[in-house]
Design a protein around this motif. Structure first.
Motif, PDB file in Angstrom:
ATOM      1  N   ARG A 176      -3.691   4.186  -0.823  1.00 19.84           N
ATOM      2  CA  ARG A 176      -4.856   3.911   0.017  1.00 19.84           C
ATOM      3  C   ARG A 176      -5.144   5.023   1.022  1.00 19.84           C
ATOM      4  O   ARG A 176      -6.202   5.045   1.638  1.00 19.84           O
ATOM      5  CB  ARG A 176      -4.644   2.597   0.775  1.00 19.84           C
ATOM      6  CG  ARG A 176      -4.340   1.406  -0.124  1.00 19.84           C
ATOM      7  CD  ARG A 176      -5.512   1.041  -1.013  1.00 19.84           C
ATOM      8  NE  ARG A 176      -5.200  -0.086  -1.881  1.00 19.84           N
ATOM      9  CZ  ARG A 176      -5.294  -1.356  -1.526  1.00 19.84           C
ATOM     10  NH1 ARG A 176      -5.696  -1.672  -0.299  1.00 19.84           N
ATOM     11  NH2 ARG A 176      -4.977  -2.309  -2.374  1.00 19.84           N
ATOM     12  N   PHE A 177      -4.147   5.917   1.234  1.00 21.02           N
ATOM     13  CA  PHE A 177      -4.329   6.965   2.245  1.00 21.02           C
ATOM     14  C   PHE A 177      -3.558   8.196   1.786  1.00 21.02           C
ATOM     15  O   PHE A 177      -2.455   8.095   1.251  1.00 21.02           O
ATOM     16  CB  PHE A 177      -3.792   6.484   3.598  1.00 21.02           C
ATOM     17  CG  PHE A 177      -4.021   7.446   4.730  1.00 21.02           C
ATOM     18  CD1 PHE A 177      -5.179   7.386   5.485  1.00 21.02           C
ATOM     19  CD2 PHE A 177      -3.075   8.408   5.043  1.00 21.02           C
ATOM     20  CE1 PHE A 177      -5.389   8.285   6.540  1.00 21.02           C
ATOM     21  CE2 PHE A 177      -3.276   9.307   6.085  1.00 21.02           C
ATOM     22  CZ  PHE A 177      -4.438   9.239   6.837  1.00 21.02           C
ATOM     23  N   GLU A 178      -4.166   9.366   1.972  1.00 17.12           N
ATOM     24  CA  GLU A 178      -3.519  10.635   1.656  1.00 17.12           C
ATOM     25  C   GLU A 178      -3.553  11.543   2.873  1.00 17.12           C
ATOM     26  O   GLU A 178      -4.501  11.511   3.659  1.00 17.12           O
ATOM     27  CB  GLU A 178      -4.230  11.341   0.498  1.00 17.12           C
ATOM     28  CG  GLU A 178      -4.268  10.577  -0.799  1.00 17.12           C
ATOM     29  CD  GLU A 178      -5.070  11.311  -1.868  1.00 17.12           C
ATOM     30  OE1 GLU A 178      -4.906  12.552  -1.979  1.00 17.12           O
ATOM     31  OE2 GLU A 178      -5.871  10.664  -2.563  1.00 17.12           O
ATOM     32  N   PHE A 179      -2.508  12.363   3.031  1.00 14.90           N
ATOM     33  CA  PHE A 179      -2.512  13.372   4.091  1.00 14.90           C
ATOM     34  C   PHE A 179      -1.742  14.591   3.595  1.00 14.90           C
ATOM     35  O   PHE A 179      -0.870  14.481   2.732  1.00 14.90           O
ATOM     36  CB  PHE A 179      -1.909  12.830   5.392  1.00 14.90           C
ATOM     37  CG  PHE A 179      -0.464  12.432   5.312  1.00 14.90           C
ATOM     38  CD1 PHE A 179       0.530  13.229   5.876  1.00 14.90           C
ATOM     39  CD2 PHE A 179      -0.069  11.250   4.677  1.00 14.90           C
ATOM     40  CE1 PHE A 179       1.864  12.863   5.805  1.00 14.90           C
ATOM     41  CE2 PHE A 179       1.256  10.870   4.609  1.00 14.90           C
ATOM     42  CZ  PHE A 179       2.231  11.689   5.168  1.00 14.90           C
TER      43      PHE A 179
ATOM     44  N   TYR B  97      -4.257   4.914  10.792  1.00 10.98           N
ATOM     45  CA  TYR B  97      -4.574   4.079   9.630  1.00 10.98           C
ATOM     46  C   TYR B  97      -3.657   2.856   9.588  1.00 10.98           C
ATOM     47  O   TYR B  97      -4.114   1.717   9.424  1.00 10.98           O
ATOM     48  CB  TYR B  97      -4.428   4.896   8.344  1.00 10.98           C
ATOM     49  CG  TYR B  97      -4.549   4.061   7.088  1.00 10.98           C
ATOM     50  CD1 TYR B  97      -5.790   3.743   6.553  1.00 10.98           C
ATOM     51  CD2 TYR B  97      -3.408   3.566   6.452  1.00 10.98           C
ATOM     52  CE1 TYR B  97      -5.903   2.958   5.412  1.00 10.98           C
ATOM     53  CE2 TYR B  97      -3.509   2.784   5.311  1.00 10.98           C
ATOM     54  CZ  TYR B  97      -4.762   2.485   4.799  1.00 10.98           C
ATOM     55  OH  TYR B  97      -4.862   1.692   3.679  1.00 10.98           O
TER      56      TYR B  97
ATOM     57  N   HIS C  39      -4.585  -1.443  10.126  1.00 10.36           N
ATOM     58  CA  HIS C  39      -4.708  -2.146   8.845  1.00 10.36           C
ATOM     59  C   HIS C  39      -3.704  -3.287   8.706  1.00 10.36           C
ATOM     60  O   HIS C  39      -3.277  -3.611   7.596  1.00 10.36           O
ATOM     61  CB  HIS C  39      -4.560  -1.154   7.677  1.00 10.36           C
ATOM     62  CG  HIS C  39      -5.820  -0.381   7.410  1.00 10.36           C
ATOM     63  ND1 HIS C  39      -6.242   0.644   8.229  1.00 10.36           N
ATOM     64  CD2 HIS C  39      -6.768  -0.501   6.432  1.00 10.36           C
ATOM     65  CE1 HIS C  39      -7.388   1.136   7.757  1.00 10.36           C
ATOM     66  NE2 HIS C  39      -7.726   0.461   6.678  1.00 10.36           N
TER      67      HIS C  39
ATOM     68  N   HIS D  63       0.837  -1.194   0.000  1.00 15.14           N
ATOM     69  CA  HIS D  63       0.000   0.000   0.000  1.00 15.14           C
ATOM     70  C   HIS D  63       0.872   1.244   0.000  1.00 15.14           C
ATOM     71  O   HIS D  63       2.022   1.207   0.425  1.00 15.14           O
ATOM     72  CB  HIS D  63      -0.903   0.021   1.230  1.00 15.14           C
ATOM     73  CG  HIS D  63      -1.888  -1.100   1.262  1.00 15.14           C
ATOM     74  ND1 HIS D  63      -2.742  -1.307   2.321  1.00 15.14           N
ATOM     75  CD2 HIS D  63      -2.172  -2.080   0.369  1.00 15.14           C
ATOM     76  CE1 HIS D  63      -3.499  -2.358   2.071  1.00 15.14           C
ATOM     77  NE2 HIS D  63      -3.167  -2.841   0.902  1.00 15.14           N
TER      78      HIS D  63
ATOM     79  N   ARG E 143      -3.555  10.729  12.091  1.00 18.40           N
ATOM     80  CA  ARG E 143      -4.471   9.874  11.320  1.00 18.40           C
ATOM     81  C   ARG E 143      -3.701   8.840  10.509  1.00 18.40           C
ATOM     82  O   ARG E 143      -4.143   7.696  10.352  1.00 18.40           O
ATOM     83  CB  ARG E 143      -5.357  10.730  10.409  1.00 18.40           C
ATOM     84  CG  ARG E 143      -6.370  11.595  11.160  1.00 18.40           C
ATOM     85  CD  ARG E 143      -7.428  12.152  10.220  1.00 18.40           C
ATOM     86  NE  ARG E 143      -6.861  13.022   9.206  1.00 18.40           N
ATOM     87  CZ  ARG E 143      -6.690  14.331   9.363  1.00 18.40           C
ATOM     88  NH1 ARG E 143      -7.042  14.911  10.501  1.00 18.40           N
ATOM     89  NH2 ARG E 143      -6.172  15.065   8.391  1.00 18.40           N
ATOM     90  N   LEU E 144      -2.557   9.245   9.978  1.00 17.83           N
ATOM     91  CA  LEU E 144      -1.717   8.301   9.243  1.00 17.83           C
ATOM     92  C   LEU E 144      -1.302   7.144  10.154  1.00 17.83           C
ATOM     93  O   LEU E 144      -1.384   5.971   9.753  1.00 17.83           O
ATOM     94  CB  LEU E 144      -0.478   9.024   8.705  1.00 17.83           C
ATOM     95  CG  LEU E 144       0.621   8.148   8.096  1.00 17.83           C
ATOM     96  CD1 LEU E 144       0.108   7.401   6.869  1.00 17.83           C
ATOM     97  CD2 LEU E 144       1.839   9.004   7.733  1.00 17.83           C
TER      98      LEU E 144
ATOM     99  N   CYS F 282       0.877   5.389   1.236  1.00 14.83           N
ATOM    100  CA  CYS F 282       0.283   6.523   1.952  1.00 14.83           C
ATOM    101  C   CYS F 282       1.008   7.764   1.452  1.00 14.83           C
ATOM    102  O   CYS F 282       2.198   7.955   1.747  1.00 14.83           O
ATOM    103  CB  CYS F 282       0.449   6.360   3.458  1.00 14.83           C
ATOM    104  SG  CYS F 282      -0.316   4.872   4.122  1.00 14.83           S
TER     105      CYS F 282
END
Length: 765
Positions: free
Chosen positions: A62-65, A79, A83, A45, A75-76, A47
Motif C-alpha cells: 500500500r505504500f512505497e518509499f 502513513y 491508517h 498491509h 512520510r512512512l 510498506c
C-alpha cells in the motif's frame, strides 16, 4: 497515559518485498502471507522500501518509499499514523535503509505512533560506533525486537545491554511440507537417478561454494551419479559491480577438477513451489559459508525444517540449529572434512535418514503458521508498552524551532582579537585587562565546530574564527608537561592559577579538541593536541572536570574508534564518575559529590554519551539518573506559568531556590538533555531542553530576558533581585552553544544558514 486495547485489526509489514530479489524481501513476503493466512480477520498491509529498481508489487503493498529519500521515512510514519494500524512488523538489515549504517530508519521509529516489533536479521558482535548507535536506537524505539536464535538474544544482552524482557526469540519460518523420500521428487526437477547435494540462495563469495566443489572429486569417485545443484541467481549487487565473475570462477573450478558434469548451476530466482521441489529432492543440503557472524540463514531454515540432512560450517545460526546432533558441522574453509562428511552421509542411509527425520520433527515448530502465532503474541505484548514516552513529532519541532532566535555572532566577534577571546565585558564593552582564558576559547571552539560540523564547513568566516581559537589552544599547551595553561594576560603573559582552575581549563580544552576531531575541524592539529593532553586527565577527581575530559574522549573516539590509549582513558574516567555517584548518593541526594557546581550537566552528558557509544548500560543509566535528579533540583513550582527553570550552583540546598544563576549551568543542562533525547528518544528530555532555553528568553525568577537580541550577547547572571548586565564571553557562548544544539536537533537536516545570522563585523585588536 493510555495503552492500546482491543483486538489487533491491522498490521503493517515494513521492509523489502517480492518481486525484489533479496532474502529480506522473501522473508517479509513469507511472514506477511503466513500471518495473513493464520489471521484472516486481520488486515495485513505492506510498506515496501525500494532500491534503484522499479517493481510491480502485488496489491497488499500500500505504500512505497526509497531507501535514500530521507523525507520518505517521515512520510512512512505519517502513513502508518493515519491508517489505524495497530502494530508494525519492521525488518532490519543494515544494507536496506538509507544513511550511514541505515540510520534513516531511526527517523521513522521516532515519528511513528504505533508499537513496532523489529525483526533483527543481522546482530553484529563487534559493531563500529555508528552501527552500535543505530542498533541501540532501534532497541530503544522498538516496543519489542525479534531475533531468530538464542545466540542473537545473547548478543543483544551482552553486546548491546538490551532489556531481555523486550526480546523475543522466534525461529525463521518455513513452508508447510509433507515428509517424503527424496527419490519421489527427483524426477520433478530433472534429477532422477542422481544422488543430490543442494545449495540454494543468492550467490556471493561469502557462501564458500568453492570449498564444496573442491570436496567433490573423491565423493564422485565413490558416487559417480552425484549431482551438486547450486540453485539461485548471483546477488544483484555483485552483478552490478562484478558481473558473473564469481559464478564463472566456480564453473571453471569444477571443470578443472573434472567434476563439471556433476555440478548443475540453476541460474534463476525460483518461486516457492519449485524451491520446495528442489529441497525435497535433495539427499544432503550443504552450507559451506566462510564467516561465523551470520545470525540468520533463511536457506538453512528452509532445508532443515523441511527434513533435509545438513552439512554446514559453524556459523552462528548453523551451530544454534544443528547442535545436539541435529546435523553435521565441519570447519570453515576446509574441503577435506567436508568431503568426509558428505561421503559418510551418502553411504550411510540410516544415519542420513535419522538426521532427516529429526530435522523434520524440529521443523514442525518452525512452520509459518506457528511463527505467525508467535508474532501475534509479540504484537500483543508490544501494544502493552506506552508509546507516549518516545515521541517528539516533527510538527512540534517546527513550532519550537520558530520561537528560538537565530544565532547572532556580533558580540562574539567583538570579543575576539588576533590572540583569542577576551574574558569579560563592562556591560557590552570588552575589558582588555581581563585578558584571555583557555576555558572560554575552548568553549568557543566547541561552538564553531558544532556549527561547522553541520553544513558550514566551507564558510570562510567560520574557518578563520576556528583557526584563531585553535591557535590559542596550541599556544596554551605546555609541551613540557602536556598541560593546557589557564589564564593569559592582555600583555600575553601566562598567569598562575589554582590547581582546580588548571584542571578545569585543561578538561575544557580536551573537550574542545575532541569535538573538533569528531566534526572534522582541523583534525590533524586537534588530534595531536588531544593525545598530548591525555596524561594529566588521568589524575582528575572532580566530577565536572572529569565530565569535560570524558566528553572529549568520547567525541574523539567517534572518529578514531580503536585508539587504545583514549579507550583506556574513557573507561577510567567513566568508572570514576560512577564510583563518585555511588559514593555520594544518599536519600534525596543523587549526585557525584556532596555539593553541586555550575556546569553540572556535563557530568551527566558525558556518561550518557560514553555509555551509549561503549554499550555500557551502567554508565548510561547513572548518567540518566543523575540528570533526572538535576532536572528535579532545577525545577520549581510557579503559580501561573507551571514550571520554571532555575540552574543551581555551589551551596545549593534541596527544595530551596538558588540565586546567582549562571548561563553555563543552563547550557550544560541543555546539552545533557539533548544528548539524553538522542540516546533514548524519550521526548521528556527534549521538553527539559526547551524549558531550560526559555530561561535565557525571560522565563526565569526575574521574568527578565538574559539574552540581548540587539547585541547577540548574554548577561552574566540572574541574581536575587536583578540581572548582572555584563555580557561576558562564557555567558555569551553558553547561549549560542545551546541555540546551536537545539536548532541542530529541531531542524535536523536543514541548512545552517537558515539559522545563523551573520553581519559584517570588525573584531577588536
Amino acid at each position: 497515559m493510555s495503552l492500546n486495547t482491543g483486538d489487533i485489526k491491522r498490521v503493517a509489514f515494513v521492509g523489502d518485498y517480492l518481486p525484489r530479489k533479496c532474502g529480506i524481501a522473501t522473508f517479509t513476503h513469507d511472514l506477511r502471507c503466513g500471518f495473513a493466512n493464520r489471521h484472516r480477520d486481520i488486515s495485513c498491509h505492506v510498506c515496501a522500501v525500494n532500491d534503484e529498481g522499479t517493481y510491480n508489487y502485488p496489491e497488499e503493498v500500500r505504500f512505497e518509499f526509497s531507501e535514500q529519500d530521507a523525507a520518505g521515512y517521515q512520510r512512512l510514519a505519517d502513513y502508518i499514523n493515519t491508517h489505524q494500524v495497530d502494530a508494525v512488523s519492521l525488518q532490519h538489515e543494515y544494507g536496506i535503509y538509507g544513511g550511514d549504517c541505515g540510520e534513516m530508519i531511526l527517523t521513522f521509529l521516532k515519528e511513528v505512533r504505533v508499537p513496532v516489533v523489529t525483526t533483527l536479521h543481522t546482530i553484529l558482535q563487534d559493531p563500529n560506533p555508528q552501527q552500535r548507535r543505530v542498533m541501540q536506537g532501534i532497541l530503544t524505539l522498538s516496543a519489542r525486537v525479534v531475533t531468530m536464535t538464542e545466540k542473537g538474544r545473547c548478543l543483544l544482552e551482552t553486546v548491546y545491554r538490551a532489556d531481555s524482557n523486550r526480546v523475543d526469540v522466534v525461529p525463521h519460518g518455513i513452508p508447510e511440507f509433507e515428509f517424503g523420500d527424496p527419490k519421489d521428487f527427483k524426477g520433478s526437477v530433472g534429477l532422477e537417478g542422481h544422488r543430490v547435494l543442494l545449495t540454494f540462495g543468492l550467490l556471493s563469495p561469502n557462501k564458500g561454494l568453492e570449498y564444496a566443489i573442491r570436496a567433490l572429486p573423491k565423493v564422485v569417485e565413490e558416487f559417480p551419479d552425484l549431482m551438486y545443484v547450486i540453485l539461485g541467481q548471483t546477488h544483484p549487487n555483485l552483478i552490478r559491480d562484478h558481473g558473473e565473475a564469481y559464478r564463472n570462477s566456480l564453473q571453471w573450478l569444477a571443470n578443472d577438477l573434472g567434476v563439471g558434469k556433476n555440478v548443475k548451476f540453476v541460474n534463476c530466482f525460483v518461486d516457492l513451489d519449485l524451491l520446495k521441489q528442489y529441497i525435497a529432492a535433495a539427499d544432503v543440503y550443504v552450507t559451506p559459508y566462510l564467516h561465523e557472524a551470520q545470525i540468520t540463514s533463511g536457506t538453512l531454515s528452509y532445508a532443515f525444517g523441511m527434513g533435509t540432512a545438513v552439512v554446514s560450517t559453524p556459523y552462528w545460526h548453523a551451530v544454534d540449529l544443528l547442535g545436539n546432533g541435529n546435523g553435521i558441522i565441519v570447519p570453515f574453509r576446509e574441503s577435506e572434512p567436508l568431503q568426509v562428511a558428505l561421503a559418510d552421509l551418502l553411504r550411510n542411509d540410516s544415519k542420513r535418514n535419522a538426521l532427516r527425520q529429526k530435522a523434520f520433527d524440529i521443523g514442525r515448530s518452525m512452520t509459518w503458521s506457528r511463527v505467525a502465532e508467535m508474532y501475534h503474541d509479540s504484537f500483543e505484548r508490544a501494544r502493552c508498552v506506552p508509546r507516549g514516552n518516545v515521541r517528539f513529532l516533527s510538527a512540534a519541532s517546527d513550532s519550537e524551532s520558530n520561537h528560538l532566535p537565530k544565532i547572532k555572532l556580533d558580540h562574539f566577534r567583538k570579543l575576539l582579537d588576533r590572540t583569542g577571546l577576551l574574558r569579560y565585558c563592562y556591560f557590552t564593552i570588552p575589558e582588555f585587562n581581563s585578558g584571555y582564558s583557555t576555558d572560554d576559547n575552548a568553549m568557543a571552539l566547541t561552538l564553531l565546530s558544532t556549527l561547522g560540523g553541520k553544513s558550514h564547513q566551507e564558510n570562510k568566516l567560520m574557518a578563520d574564527l576556528a583557526s584563531t581559537l585553535l591557535a590559542f589552544l596550541v599556544f596554551s599547551l605546555d609541551r613540557s608537561n602536556g598541560i593546557f595553561r589557564s589564564k593569559l594576560s592582555y600583555e600575553r603573559k601566562w598567569i598562575d592559577v589554582s590547581p582546580e582552575e588548571l584542571q578545569l581549563s585543561h578538561a575544557r580544552a580536551m573537550h574542545a579538541v575532541g569535538h573538533c576531531c569528531r566534526f572534522g575541524v582541523h583534525i590533524e592539529v586537534a588530534k595531536r593536541l588531544f593525545l598530548e593532553s591525555l596524561k594529566f586527565a588521568e589524575t582528575f577527581t572532580d566530577p565536572i572536570v572529569i565530565g569535560y575530559a570524558l566528553s572529549g574522549a568520547t567525541n574523539y573516539l567517534v572518529r578514531y574508534v580503536a585508539d587504545a590509549p583514549v579507550v583506556v582513558l574513557r573507561d577510567l574516567l567513566a568508572e570514576r564518575l560512577v564510583d563518585l555517584f555511588e559514593k555520594h548518593s544518599h536519600g534525596q541526594w543523587e549526585w557525584f559529590s556532596e555539593d553541586v557546581s555550575y556546569a553540572n550537566g556535563v557530568a551527566c552528558q558525558s556518561l550518557i554519551s560514553a555509555g551509549s557509544d561503549a554499550g555500557n548500560t551502567l554508565w548510561l543509566n547513572v548518567g540518566l539518573k543523575a540528570l533526572g535528579w538535576l532536572c528535579d533540583a532545577q525545577s520549581y513550582p510557579q503559580n501561573r506559568d507551571g514550571t520554571k527553570f532555575a540552574p543551581v550552583g555551589p551551596g545549593f540546598k534541596m527544595n530551596e531556590e538558588y540565586h546567582n544563576q549562571l548561563p553555563i549551568g543552563v547550557a550544560t543542562t541543555i546539552s545533557a538533555a539533548v544528548e539524553a533525547f538522542n540516546r533514548t528518544a524519550n521526548a521528556e528530555w527534549m521538553n527539559v531542553a526547551l524549558t531550560a532555553v526559555d530561561w535565557f528568553l525571560g522565563k526565569n525568577c526575574l521574568g527578565a530576558a538574559v539574552y540581548d537580541p540587539l547585541t547577540g550577547g548574554t548577561c552574566d547572571a540572574v541574581c536575587n533581585k536583578a540581572l548582572n548586565y555584563n555580557q561576558g564571553t562564557e555567558s555569551t557562548i553558553a547561549f549560542l552553544l545551546s541555540l546551536a544544539e537545539l536548532r541542530s536537533e529541531l531542524k535536523r537536516g536543514g541548512a545552517a544558514d537558515q539559522w545563523i545570522e551573520l553581519t559584517p563585523q570588525q573584531s577588536v585588536h
